[in-house]
Design an enzyme around this catalytic site. Structure first.
Site, PDB file in Angstrom:
ATOM      1  N   HIS A   1       9.085 -61.527   2.541  1.00 32.24           N
ATOM      2  CA  HIS A   1       8.440 -63.033   2.097  1.00 32.24           C
ATOM      3  C   HIS A   1       7.228 -63.068   1.343  1.00 32.24           C
ATOM      4  O   HIS A   1       5.639 -62.178   2.203  1.00 32.24           O
ATOM      5  CB  HIS A   1       8.337 -64.245   3.280  1.00 32.24           C
ATOM      6  CG  HIS A   1       7.793 -65.594   2.710  1.00 32.24           C
ATOM      7  ND1 HIS A   1       8.670 -66.319   2.515  1.00 32.24           N
ATOM      8  CD2 HIS A   1       6.171 -66.133   3.047  1.00 32.24           C
ATOM      9  CE1 HIS A   1       7.566 -67.673   2.200  1.00 32.24           C
ATOM     10  NE2 HIS A   1       6.182 -66.937   2.223  1.00 32.24           N
ATOM     11  N   LEU A   2       6.799 -63.243   0.218  1.00 31.56           N
ATOM     12  CA  LEU A   2       5.368 -62.954  -0.320  1.00 31.56           C
ATOM     13  C   LEU A   2       4.790 -64.042  -0.107  1.00 31.56           C
ATOM     14  O   LEU A   2       4.705 -65.740  -0.225  1.00 31.56           O
ATOM     15  CB  LEU A   2       5.805 -62.906  -1.797  1.00 31.56           C
ATOM     16  CG  LEU A   2       4.455 -62.072  -2.735  1.00 31.56           C
ATOM     17  CD1 LEU A   2       3.906 -61.078  -2.533  1.00 31.56           C
ATOM     18  CD2 LEU A   2       4.885 -62.732  -4.118  1.00 31.56           C
TER      19      LEU A   2
ATOM     20  N   ARG B   1      13.293 -77.346  -6.625  1.00 32.48           N
ATOM     21  CA  ARG B   1      14.133 -77.007  -4.803  1.00 32.48           C
ATOM     22  C   ARG B   1      13.506 -78.070  -4.195  1.00 32.48           C
ATOM     23  O   ARG B   1      14.650 -78.400  -2.474  1.00 32.48           O
ATOM     24  CB  ARG B   1      13.037 -76.059  -4.629  1.00 32.48           C
ATOM     25  CG  ARG B   1      13.144 -74.306  -5.257  1.00 32.48           C
ATOM     26  CD  ARG B   1      12.422 -73.691  -4.590  1.00 32.48           C
ATOM     27  NE  ARG B   1      13.268 -72.874  -3.422  1.00 32.48           N
ATOM     28  CZ  ARG B   1      13.211 -72.332  -2.849  1.00 32.48           C
ATOM     29  NH1 ARG B   1      14.098 -71.235  -4.719  1.00 32.48           N
ATOM     30  NH2 ARG B   1      13.547 -72.072  -1.386  1.00 32.48           N
TER      31      ARG B   1
ATOM     32  N   GLU C   1      17.998 -65.723  -2.608  1.00 31.96           N
ATOM     33  CA  GLU C   1      17.155 -66.070  -1.361  1.00 31.96           C
ATOM     34  C   GLU C   1      17.923 -66.136  -0.219  1.00 31.96           C
ATOM     35  O   GLU C   1      18.964 -66.382   0.081  1.00 31.96           O
ATOM     36  CB  GLU C   1      16.944 -67.050  -2.153  1.00 31.96           C
ATOM     37  CG  GLU C   1      16.271 -67.076  -2.356  1.00 31.96           C
ATOM     38  CD  GLU C   1      15.704 -68.349  -2.711  1.00 31.96           C
ATOM     39  OE1 GLU C   1      14.247 -69.049  -3.351  1.00 31.96           O
ATOM     40  OE2 GLU C   1      16.360 -69.664  -2.270  1.00 31.96           O
TER      41      GLU C   1
END
Length: 193
Positions: free
Chosen positions: A15-16, A51, A145
């Protein structure tokens, strides 16, 4: 020379996030976007709207490898920002029933939100491993993801990867201030320069 493991056979998820978000993450964990306020957003605003419409903002997204197309886009669009990669073991995701979307969630008209095992088998790993970002299908697969259905506490983190000694020192200082015990590691190759 040792053979590189295929992406399918690797052990971590990534996770960035911006260094600016670490204080909150170390205090409260990685939260789904729907539960956040006062944080430095790294994603595209238009994508975030889509999203939200799909209710994916109720999950914390992780990717299957570092330097994926999402990471590259974020780092190119914010060259002045400092980023870290928070990693968790895939076994943690499996154990806690995380979901998987086997390609970019906004590619096409519908998404497949699958249980971990089914989602893992649905990913086109051979396509992902080619990492041909000029091919739209491959690029979409590379942005598959793994989604945590709620807060991911720092105790679940395996390691935080940093791009430089400077960012690593800042990360370590923030970890100590929050009394959180997570390893860090400098690895420039995991970041776009």
């Amino acid at each position: 020379m040792s053979e590189v493991k295929s992406i399918k056979d690797q052990k971590l998820l990534y996770h960035l996030t911006s260094v600016e978000n670490l204080d909150g993450i170390f205090k409260d964990g990685l939260k789904p976007r729907a539960g956040l306020s006062g944080f430095k957003d790294v994603a595209d605003a238009e994508i975030l709207k889509k999203r939200q419409a799909l209710q994916l903002d109720k999950y914390v997204p992780f990717h299957w490898f570092a330097k994926n197309p999402f990471d590259g886009s974020v780092q190119r669009n914010r060259p002045e920002a400092q980023f870290v990669l928070i990693s968790v073991y895939r076994s943690t995701a499996r154990q806690y029933g995380w979901k998987i979307i086997p390609r970019h969630p906004l590619a096409g008209d519908s998404i497949q939100l699958l249980d971990y095992e089914q989602g893992f088998e649905a990913i086109e790993w051979n396509v992902m491993s080619s990492r041909d970002y000029l091919d739209p299908h491959c690029k979409s697969i590379c942005m598959a993801e793994c989604l945590a259905p709620g807060v991911v506490k720092p105790e679940a983190f395996f390691k935080i990867f940093t791009p430089s000694e400077e960012v690593d020192a800042l990360c370590v200082a923030k970890l100590q201030a929050a009394d959180v015990n997570v390893q860090t590691s400098v690895n420039q190759r995991m970041f776009y320069q």
